[in-house]
Design a protein around this motif. Structure first.
Motif, PDB file in Angstrom:
ATOM      1  N   ALA A   1       0.836  -1.205   0.000  1.00  0.00           N
ATOM      2  CA  ALA A   1       0.000   0.000   0.000  1.00  0.00           C
ATOM      3  C   ALA A   1       0.872   1.256   0.000  1.00  0.00           C
ATOM      4  O   ALA A   1       0.560   2.247  -0.687  1.00  0.00           O
ATOM      5  CB  ALA A   1      -0.934  -0.004   1.208  1.00  0.00           C
ATOM      6  N   LEU A   2       1.971   1.232   0.748  1.00  0.00           N
ATOM      7  CA  LEU A   2       2.879   2.377   0.771  1.00  0.00           C
ATOM      8  C   LEU A   2       3.543   2.573  -0.587  1.00  0.00           C
ATOM      9  O   LEU A   2       3.745   3.702  -1.045  1.00  0.00           O
ATOM     10  CB  LEU A   2       3.937   2.184   1.859  1.00  0.00           C
ATOM     11  CG  LEU A   2       3.442   2.369   3.293  1.00  0.00           C
ATOM     12  CD1 LEU A   2       4.476   1.859   4.287  1.00  0.00           C
ATOM     13  CD2 LEU A   2       3.139   3.842   3.566  1.00  0.00           C
ATOM     14  N   LYS A   3       3.867   1.470  -1.236  1.00  0.00           N
ATOM     15  CA  LYS A   3       4.468   1.556  -2.570  1.00  0.00           C
ATOM     16  C   LYS A   3       3.527   2.296  -3.522  1.00  0.00           C
ATOM     17  O   LYS A   3       3.938   3.229  -4.232  1.00  0.00           O
ATOM     18  CB  LYS A   3       4.766   0.162  -3.102  1.00  0.00           C
ATOM     19  CG  LYS A   3       5.186   0.140  -4.568  1.00  0.00           C
ATOM     20  CD  LYS A   3       5.427  -1.284  -5.043  1.00  0.00           C
ATOM     21  CE  LYS A   3       5.747  -1.307  -6.539  1.00  0.00           C
ATOM     22  NZ  LYS A   3       6.032  -2.673  -7.025  1.00  0.00           N
ATOM     23  N   TYR A   4       2.256   1.919  -3.529  1.00  0.00           N
ATOM     24  CA  TYR A   4       1.325   2.537  -4.474  1.00  0.00           C
ATOM     25  C   TYR A   4       0.893   3.932  -4.040  1.00  0.00           C
ATOM     26  O   TYR A   4       0.500   4.745  -4.875  1.00  0.00           O
ATOM     27  CB  TYR A   4       0.142   1.601  -4.699  1.00  0.00           C
ATOM     28  CG  TYR A   4       0.562   0.368  -5.471  1.00  0.00           C
ATOM     29  CD1 TYR A   4       0.942   0.475  -6.805  1.00  0.00           C
ATOM     30  CD2 TYR A   4       0.654  -0.875  -4.850  1.00  0.00           C
ATOM     31  CE1 TYR A   4       1.387  -0.630  -7.508  1.00  0.00           C
ATOM     32  CE2 TYR A   4       1.089  -1.989  -5.551  1.00  0.00           C
ATOM     33  CZ  TYR A   4       1.462  -1.862  -6.880  1.00  0.00           C
ATOM     34  OH  TYR A   4       1.913  -2.954  -7.574  1.00  0.00           O
ATOM     35  N   THR A   5       0.991   4.213  -2.752  1.00  0.00           N
ATOM     36  CA  THR A   5       0.809   5.595  -2.314  1.00  0.00           C
ATOM     37  C   THR A   5       1.926   6.461  -2.888  1.00  0.00           C
ATOM     38  O   THR A   5       1.697   7.594  -3.316  1.00  0.00           O
ATOM     39  CB  THR A   5       0.811   5.686  -0.775  1.00  0.00           C
ATOM     40  OG1 THR A   5      -0.277   4.920  -0.252  1.00  0.00           O
ATOM     41  CG2 THR A   5       0.666   7.133  -0.304  1.00  0.00           C
ATOM     42  N   GLY A   6       3.121   5.911  -2.917  1.00  0.00           N
ATOM     43  CA  GLY A   6       4.238   6.608  -3.546  1.00  0.00           C
ATOM     44  C   GLY A   6       4.000   6.824  -5.028  1.00  0.00           C
ATOM     45  O   GLY A   6       4.328   7.877  -5.579  1.00  0.00           O
ATOM     46  N   TYR A   7       3.419   5.835  -5.691  1.00  0.00           N
ATOM     47  CA  TYR A   7       3.095   5.986  -7.111  1.00  0.00           C
ATOM     48  C   TYR A   7       2.091   7.122  -7.315  1.00  0.00           C
ATOM     49  O   TYR A   7       2.129   7.821  -8.321  1.00  0.00           O
ATOM     50  CB  TYR A   7       2.520   4.683  -7.656  1.00  0.00           C
ATOM     51  CG  TYR A   7       3.549   3.660  -8.060  1.00  0.00           C
ATOM     52  CD1 TYR A   7       4.911   3.897  -7.898  1.00  0.00           C
ATOM     53  CD2 TYR A   7       3.168   2.443  -8.614  1.00  0.00           C
ATOM     54  CE1 TYR A   7       5.861   2.956  -8.266  1.00  0.00           C
ATOM     55  CE2 TYR A   7       4.095   1.486  -8.988  1.00  0.00           C
ATOM     56  CZ  TYR A   7       5.446   1.754  -8.819  1.00  0.00           C
ATOM     57  OH  TYR A   7       6.382   0.830  -9.194  1.00  0.00           O
ATOM     58  N   ARG A   8       1.171   7.294  -6.367  1.00  0.00           N
ATOM     59  CA  ARG A   8       0.224   8.405  -6.456  1.00  0.00           C
ATOM     60  C   ARG A   8       0.968   9.737  -6.428  1.00  0.00           C
ATOM     61  O   ARG A   8       0.624  10.671  -7.161  1.00  0.00           O
ATOM     62  CB  ARG A   8      -0.773   8.350  -5.301  1.00  0.00           C
ATOM     63  CG  ARG A   8      -1.801   7.234  -5.405  1.00  0.00           C
ATOM     64  CD  ARG A   8      -2.642   7.150  -4.149  1.00  0.00           C
ATOM     65  NE  ARG A   8      -3.304   8.402  -3.844  1.00  0.00           N
ATOM     66  CZ  ARG A   8      -3.872   8.672  -2.666  1.00  0.00           C
ATOM     67  NH1 ARG A   8      -3.830   7.771  -1.689  1.00  0.00           N
ATOM     68  NH2 ARG A   8      -4.478   9.822  -2.462  1.00  0.00           N
ATOM     69  N   GLN A   9       1.971   9.815  -5.569  1.00  0.00           N
ATOM     70  CA  GLN A   9       2.762  11.039  -5.498  1.00  0.00           C
ATOM     71  C   GLN A   9       3.478  11.291  -6.826  1.00  0.00           C
ATOM     72  O   GLN A   9       3.508  12.426  -7.322  1.00  0.00           O
ATOM     73  CB  GLN A   9       3.778  10.922  -4.367  1.00  0.00           C
ATOM     74  CG  GLN A   9       4.623  12.176  -4.160  1.00  0.00           C
ATOM     75  CD  GLN A   9       5.674  11.986  -3.102  1.00  0.00           C
ATOM     76  OE1 GLN A   9       6.378  10.975  -3.085  1.00  0.00           O
ATOM     77  NE2 GLN A   9       5.802  12.937  -2.198  1.00  0.00           N
TER      78      GLN A   9
END
Length: 400
Positions: free
Chosen positions: A303-311
């Motif tokens: 989830a943190l990985k894809y939150t980073g992708y959102r950024q």
């Protein structure tokens, strides 16, 4: 959100992967040695010199300052290429650069606001790590509220004379130069009257005292300035307008591509620990409770990985940084702490054995990590501050 990389990006990945395969130091790669697994807060004997050698090899290969304009020694790399660089170096557990603050903060600030003389003087040596930089912002009574700083710079002819103290200054014991916030108008409101100067750490009157952490290492320091003379030509931007310069530097910090792959790698190592630990006549990983916890950690890391992708997606669309930076900082540091706590639970009595102690599992790496993990909840803005930012600016909650 498009999670596919372009053909150009994949070609960049392959070029980088081939270069790493041919140049990665022999002491690195795969799982690495025990010292290599400890992370950014560890600096064992010889580690700095190994990182310095790796930095200079990367520089020779053209892999330092990827996002910088080509005219200043960079590659004009795209945001996705910077992301790929982070993925590939994390994949092989490559050593960190030694001049992280110089590359991430100082160089971009100088490129944007420095004079031509300053750019020519400092930028090449930042990339090559001939000169190491540190950041003089925080003070004993001005940590989260940096604008309350009291370090003073009084004009005297062609110089500023600096007196005061900074604290939590990472790499100051290695640094040649410091980006320093000083108060140049003592009567102005706290966000006014601040100037941003470049200070030679080898100047008379500079004293660096390493701060020993609970791990026994000292990666950050307190720095004292006693009548230190700084040429006025080392001023960045306008006098008394340093707060605006400081905010730009922080913008480069927060806009940097976040390394969201450490959590995934740490979960992977935690799984390997569970496979090797005996528990009640079988392996720890065979216990349903342990497997459930490992699965939870894996889901959070993803989830943190894809939150980073959102950024990253926001930046690709030309939008200003969103709340993802605070969310990532909060989520990564909190997950890291809980991962290491759970490792201590699995290790049981073995968790009391210190790093490199005889009979310790993984040479005591997990005990070391547990001791150092609390620091990540403080560094870069405390988790309490991140909670406030998310609550007030994202959720619209009233200030406490």
């Amino acid at each position: 959100m498009d999670l596919q990389f372009s053909a150009e990006d994949e070609a960049f990945r392959q070029e980088l992967r081939d270069w790493i395969a041919a140049n990665l130091p022999q002491f690195r790669g795969g799982s690495g040695s025990e010292d290599d697994k400890l992370g950014v807060l560890h600096e064992g004997a010889g580690d700095w010199q190994r990182r310095l050698k790796w930095h200079r090899k990367l520089h020779e290969g053209g892999w330092v300052g990827l996002s910088w304009p080509k005219e200043y020694g960079g590659r004009d790399a795209t945001i996705t290429q910077q992301l790929i660089y982070g993925e590939e170096t994390a994949r092989v557990n490559a050593p960190m650069l030694v001049n992280v603050l110089g590359i991430m903060l100082v160089g971009p600030t100088l490129i944007r606001l420095g004079t031509e003389e300053q750019k020519k003087r400092y930028i090449p040596k930042i990339l090559s790590a001939e000169e190491i930089w540190c950041q003089g912002y925080s003070e004993p009574n001005a940590g989260s509220d940096v604008a309350s700083l009291q370090t003073r710079a009084i004009e005297d002819g062609d110089s500023f004379v600096v007196n005061g103290q900074k604290i939590w200054t990472s790499d100051a014991h290695h640094a040649d130069w410091c980006i320093l916030l000083v108060r140049t108008d003592l009567d102005a409101p706290k966000h006014k009257g601040i100037s941003y100067i470049l200070l030679d750490m080898h100047s008379p009157g500079v004293t660096v005292r390493p701060l020993v952490q609970i791990t026994g290492e000292a990666s950050f320091n307190e720095v004292f300035f006693e009548d230190v003379r700084v040429p006025k030509k080392n001023l960045i931007g306008e006098k008394n307008q340093g707060w605006q310069v400081a905010l730009m530097t922080l913008m480069f910090d927060r806009a940097g591509v976040v390394d969201f792959f450490d959590a995934i790698g740490l979960v992977r190592e935690l799984v390997e620990l569970a496979k090797s630990l005996p528990s009640n006549g079988h392996r720890a990983c065979d216990e349903p409770g342990v497997r459930q916890k490992l699965a939870e950690f894996a889901c959070e890391a993803a989830a943190l990985k894809y939150t980073g992708y959102r950024q990253i997606t926001r930046r690709l669309k030309g939008l200003p940084p969103g709340p993802e930076g605070s969310m990532l900082k909060l989520g990564n540091s909190d997950l890291n702490l809980r991962l290491n706590k759970f490792a201590m639970e699995m290790l049981g009595p073995y968790s009391q054995l210190e790093f490199k102690a005889p009979f310790a599992f993984d040479k005591g790496i997990w005990s070391y990590r547990m001791l150092s993990s609390r620091a990540l909840t403080i560094a870069g803005g405390t988790n309490e501050v991140q909670h406030n930012i998310i609550g007030e600016r994202v959720l619209g909650m009233p200030k406490g």
